[in-house]
Design a protein around this motif. Structure first.
Motif, PDB file in Angstrom:
ATOM      1  N   ILE A  51       0.836  -1.207   0.000  1.00 57.30           N
ATOM      2  CA  ILE A  51       0.000   0.000   0.000  1.00 57.30           C
ATOM      3  C   ILE A  51       0.871   1.258   0.000  1.00 57.30           C
ATOM      4  N   ALA A  52       1.955   1.233   0.786  1.00 61.46           N
ATOM      5  CA  ALA A  52       2.840   2.404   0.840  1.00 61.46           C
ATOM      6  C   ALA A  52       3.503   2.655  -0.513  1.00 61.46           C
ATOM      7  N   VAL A  53       3.942   1.588  -1.186  1.00 63.27           N
ATOM      8  CA  VAL A  53       4.563   1.742  -2.506  1.00 63.27           C
ATOM      9  C   VAL A  53       3.547   2.249  -3.522  1.00 63.27           C
ATOM     10  N   SER A  54       2.315   1.727  -3.459  1.00 59.03           N
ATOM     11  CA  SER A  54       1.290   2.091  -4.439  1.00 59.03           C
ATOM     12  C   SER A  54       0.783   3.511  -4.262  1.00 59.03           C
ATOM     13  N   THR A  55       0.683   3.950  -3.001  1.00 59.90           N
ATOM     14  CA  THR A  55       0.108   5.272  -2.725  1.00 59.90           C
ATOM     15  C   THR A  55       1.160   6.331  -2.434  1.00 59.90           C
ATOM     16  N   LEU A 104       3.097 -14.779  -1.793  1.00 54.44           N
ATOM     17  CA  LEU A 104       2.383 -14.590  -3.060  1.00 54.44           C
ATOM     18  C   LEU A 104       2.272 -13.112  -3.424  1.00 54.44           C
ATOM     19  N   ILE A 105       1.819 -12.307  -2.471  1.00 58.00           N
ATOM     20  CA  ILE A 105       1.631 -10.875  -2.731  1.00 58.00           C
ATOM     21  C   ILE A 105       2.974 -10.173  -2.901  1.00 58.00           C
ATOM     22  N   GLY A 106       3.936 -10.548  -2.066  1.00 54.33           N
ATOM     23  CA  GLY A 106       5.218  -9.850  -2.058  1.00 54.33           C
ATOM     24  C   GLY A 106       6.097 -10.118  -3.247  1.00 54.33           C
ATOM     25  N   SER A 107       5.807 -11.180  -4.007  1.00 56.60           N
ATOM     26  CA  SER A 107       6.653 -11.502  -5.166  1.00 56.60           C
ATOM     27  C   SER A 107       6.680 -10.371  -6.193  1.00 56.60           C
ATOM     28  N   ASN A 108       5.644  -9.552  -6.212  1.00 58.39           N
ATOM     29  CA  ASN A 108       5.579  -8.427  -7.159  1.00 58.39           C
ATOM     30  C   ASN A 108       6.330  -7.188  -6.670  1.00 58.39           C
ATOM     31  N   TYR A 109       6.813  -7.221  -5.425  1.00 59.85           N
ATOM     32  CA  TYR A 109       7.400  -6.020  -4.837  1.00 59.85           C
ATOM     33  C   TYR A 109       8.868  -6.197  -4.448  1.00 59.85           C
ATOM     34  N   GLU A 110       9.458  -7.335  -4.769  1.00 62.08           N
ATOM     35  CA  GLU A 110      10.857  -7.566  -4.429  1.00 62.08           C
ATOM     36  C   GLU A 110      11.756  -6.585  -5.191  1.00 62.08           C
ATOM     37  N   GLY A 111      12.728  -6.052  -4.478  1.00 54.02           N
ATOM     38  CA  GLY A 111      13.664  -5.106  -5.096  1.00 54.02           C
ATOM     39  C   GLY A 111      13.217  -3.666  -5.054  1.00 54.02           C
ATOM     40  N   GLN A 112      11.969  -3.414  -4.648  1.00 52.35           N
ATOM     41  CA  GLN A 112      11.482  -2.034  -4.555  1.00 52.35           C
ATOM     42  C   GLN A 112      11.725  -1.492  -3.152  1.00 52.35           C
ATOM     43  N   ARG A 113      11.756  -0.180  -3.050  1.00 51.43           N
ATOM     44  CA  ARG A 113      11.897   0.477  -1.750  1.00 51.43           C
ATOM     45  C   ARG A 113      10.632   1.270  -1.457  1.00 51.43           C
ATOM     46  N   ALA A 114      10.235   1.230  -0.196  1.00 53.80           N
ATOM     47  CA  ALA A 114       9.002   1.916   0.206  1.00 53.80           C
ATOM     48  C   ALA A 114       9.333   3.281   0.807  1.00 53.80           C
ATOM     49  N   PRO A 115       8.410   4.227   0.707  1.00 56.32           N
ATOM     50  CA  PRO A 115       8.604   5.497   1.427  1.00 56.32           C
ATOM     51  C   PRO A 115       8.537   5.235   2.925  1.00 56.32           C
ATOM     52  N   THR A 116       9.452   5.790   3.671  1.00 57.54           N
ATOM     53  CA  THR A 116       9.506   5.516   5.100  1.00 57.54           C
ATOM     54  C   THR A 116       8.986   6.707   5.901  1.00 57.54           C
ATOM     55  N   LEU A 117       8.820   6.514   7.193  1.00 54.65           N
ATOM     56  CA  LEU A 117       8.273   7.566   8.051  1.00 54.65           C
ATOM     57  C   LEU A 117       9.346   8.594   8.398  1.00 54.65           C
ATOM     58  N   VAL A 207      10.024   0.710   8.071  1.00 53.71           N
ATOM     59  CA  VAL A 207      10.954   1.534   8.841  1.00 53.71           C
ATOM     60  C   VAL A 207      12.277   0.809   9.095  1.00 53.71           C
ATOM     61  N   ARG A 208      12.219  -0.348   9.726  1.00 56.52           N
ATOM     62  CA  ARG A 208      13.475  -1.043  10.055  1.00 56.52           C
ATOM     63  C   ARG A 208      14.234  -1.448   8.798  1.00 56.52           C
ATOM     64  N   VAL A 209      13.529  -2.063   7.860  1.00 52.00           N
ATOM     65  CA  VAL A 209      14.146  -2.464   6.585  1.00 52.00           C
ATOM     66  C   VAL A 209      13.172  -2.037   5.487  1.00 52.00           C
ATOM     67  N   PRO A 210      13.267  -0.814   4.982  1.00 52.95           N
ATOM     68  CA  PRO A 210      12.237  -0.310   4.050  1.00 52.95           C
ATOM     69  C   PRO A 210      12.262  -0.976   2.680  1.00 52.95           C
ATOM     70  N   GLN A 211      12.124  -2.283   2.684  1.00 51.43           N
ATOM     71  CA  GLN A 211      11.996  -3.041   1.442  1.00 51.43           C
ATOM     72  C   GLN A 211      11.337  -4.377   1.789  1.00 51.43           C
ATOM     73  N   TRP A 212      10.846  -5.077   0.762  1.00 57.13           N
ATOM     74  CA  TRP A 212      10.164  -6.341   1.016  1.00 57.13           C
ATOM     75  C   TRP A 212      11.118  -7.521   0.791  1.00 57.13           C
ATOM     76  N   THR A 213      11.180  -8.403   1.794  1.00 60.20           N
ATOM     77  CA  THR A 213      11.921  -9.657   1.697  1.00 60.20           C
ATOM     78  C   THR A 213      11.047 -10.750   2.283  1.00 60.20           C
ATOM     79  N   GLU A 214      10.915 -11.844   1.579  1.00 57.17           N
ATOM     80  CA  GLU A 214      10.064 -12.935   2.054  1.00 57.17           C
ATOM     81  C   GLU A 214      10.540 -13.432   3.427  1.00 57.17           C
ATOM     82  N   GLY A 215       9.585 -13.573   4.352  1.00 58.39           N
ATOM     83  CA  GLY A 215       9.901 -14.059   5.697  1.00 58.39           C
ATOM     84  C   GLY A 215      10.667 -13.067   6.542  1.00 58.39           C
ATOM     85  N   MET A 216      10.540 -11.769   6.254  1.00 58.08           N
ATOM     86  CA  MET A 216      11.374 -10.769   6.908  1.00 58.08           C
ATOM     87  C   MET A 216      11.060 -10.562   8.389  1.00 58.08           C
ATOM     88  N   THR A 217       9.914 -11.015   8.878  1.00 59.64           N
ATOM     89  CA  THR A 217       9.638 -10.886  10.315  1.00 59.64           C
ATOM     90  C   THR A 217      10.507 -11.840  11.123  1.00 59.64           C
TER      91      THR A 217
END
Length: 302
Positions: A51-55, A104-117, A207-217
């Motif tokens: 949502i952050a990347v899209s908006t 499944l959802i995150g596969s489309n967002y790998e390698g992108q960076r999100a706007p952070t706070l 915030v901690r890692v402003p990008q998507w990685t599978e299993g990042m929690t």
């Protein structure tokens, strides 16, 4: 190791676990054991990121993450409170669903960076030497997590609704006999726990890692569950536990960066090993403070 940066890093590291743990505390106080915290966190992480990347708005990302994880938690509530499925098995299933859905959802967002706070610029307090940088130069979610701890403590201790929630968790048959809507109370607690877990997950990806990685929690949801037990189901204990774990995590990362002779694998394991050791010690001394009806199914006809 700069102590100012160390404390500031600990606050950031502890925030996602603190958010998830305080939500799970409220859920368990109502008598429901939801082992799906990891699944809800990773769902919040991917939804918040998407949502952050899209908006272009991290705030909308956090709101979307909280909503998505709350909805996911309500599916757990539907199965356990209305269809009376086993809470442990359903919670584990929720984690598996969350992990699969996020991949499944995150596969489309790998390698992108999100706007952070952005960091909050707190007048006067932020200008205090040392303490200003240490305590008053964080984003609003860090302070939201601290406010939530105080709010949950006050809610459980001083409000009628908090007393009802605790009564439902201690003895749901007696609460039902007094006319309280046990299932409604528990569903509200489950939704709150899901929303908090979603916020915690979104904090990791935004915030901690402003990008998507599978299993990042990386098991943060399980640590949150352990911290609730460590705290003896007390909000202030959850705060202490989350910051202790955050401190161990930050210290081991700093030791890795400093090139210590201790094997990296051992350092990476250390936060989880210490958590397990603490739980073993607590179990040996006896677990105190658990709600009387925790994990027990409620039959409205009883």
């Amino acid at each position: 190791m700069d102590p100012v940066l160390l404390v500031a890093s600990i606050m950031v590291s502890a925030t996602p676990i603190l958010l998830a743990a305080i939500g799970e505390l409220v859920t368990e106080k109502s008598g429901v054991l939801n082992l799906g915290v990891e699944g809800m966190m990773i769902t919040g992480a991917v939804m918040g990121f998407a949502i952050a990347v899209s908006t272009g708005s991290p705030v909308l990302g956090f709101l979307g993450a909280a909503l998505a994880s709350a909805v996911l938690s309500l599916s757990f509530g539907l199965l356990t409170q209305y269809l009376l499925s086993n809470q442990v098995a359903t919670g584990l299933g929720l984690t598996l669903v969350g992990l699969g859905l996020s991949a499944l959802i995150g596969s489309n967002y790998e390698g992108q960076r999100a706007p952070t706070l952005p960091k909050l610029d707190i007048p006067v307090l932020g200008d205090i030497p040392v303490l200003g940088r240490m305590l008053f130069s964080h984003d609003f979610v860090v302070y939201l997590s601290l406010v939530l701890v105080v709010a949950v403590w006050a809610f459980l201790k001083y409000t009628r609704a908090g007393l009802i929630l605790r009564a439902v968790g201690e003895n749901h048959e007696s609460a039902h006999a007094l006319g309280y809507k046990v299932v409604r109370v528990r569903m509200a607690a489950i939704a709150f726990g899901g929303a908090c877990a979603g916020l915690g997950g979104a904090y990791v990806s935004l915030v901690r890692v402003p990008q998507w990685t599978e299993g990042m929690t990386a098991g943060a949801g399980w640590i949150a569950l352990a911290i609730v037990v460590f705290s003896s189901w007390r909000p202030i204990g959850v705060l202490v536990g989350a910051y202790l774990f955050g401190g161990v995590t930050v210290i081991q990362l700093n030791l890795q960066a400093a090139g210590t002779t201790v094997p990296v694998e051992l350092l990476s394991m250390s936060p989880y090993l210490i958590t397990i050791l603490v739980l073993v010690v607590i179990s040996a001394r006896g677990v105190h403070g658990a709600p009387g009806s925790l994990g027990r199914p409620f039959h409205a006809s009883s």
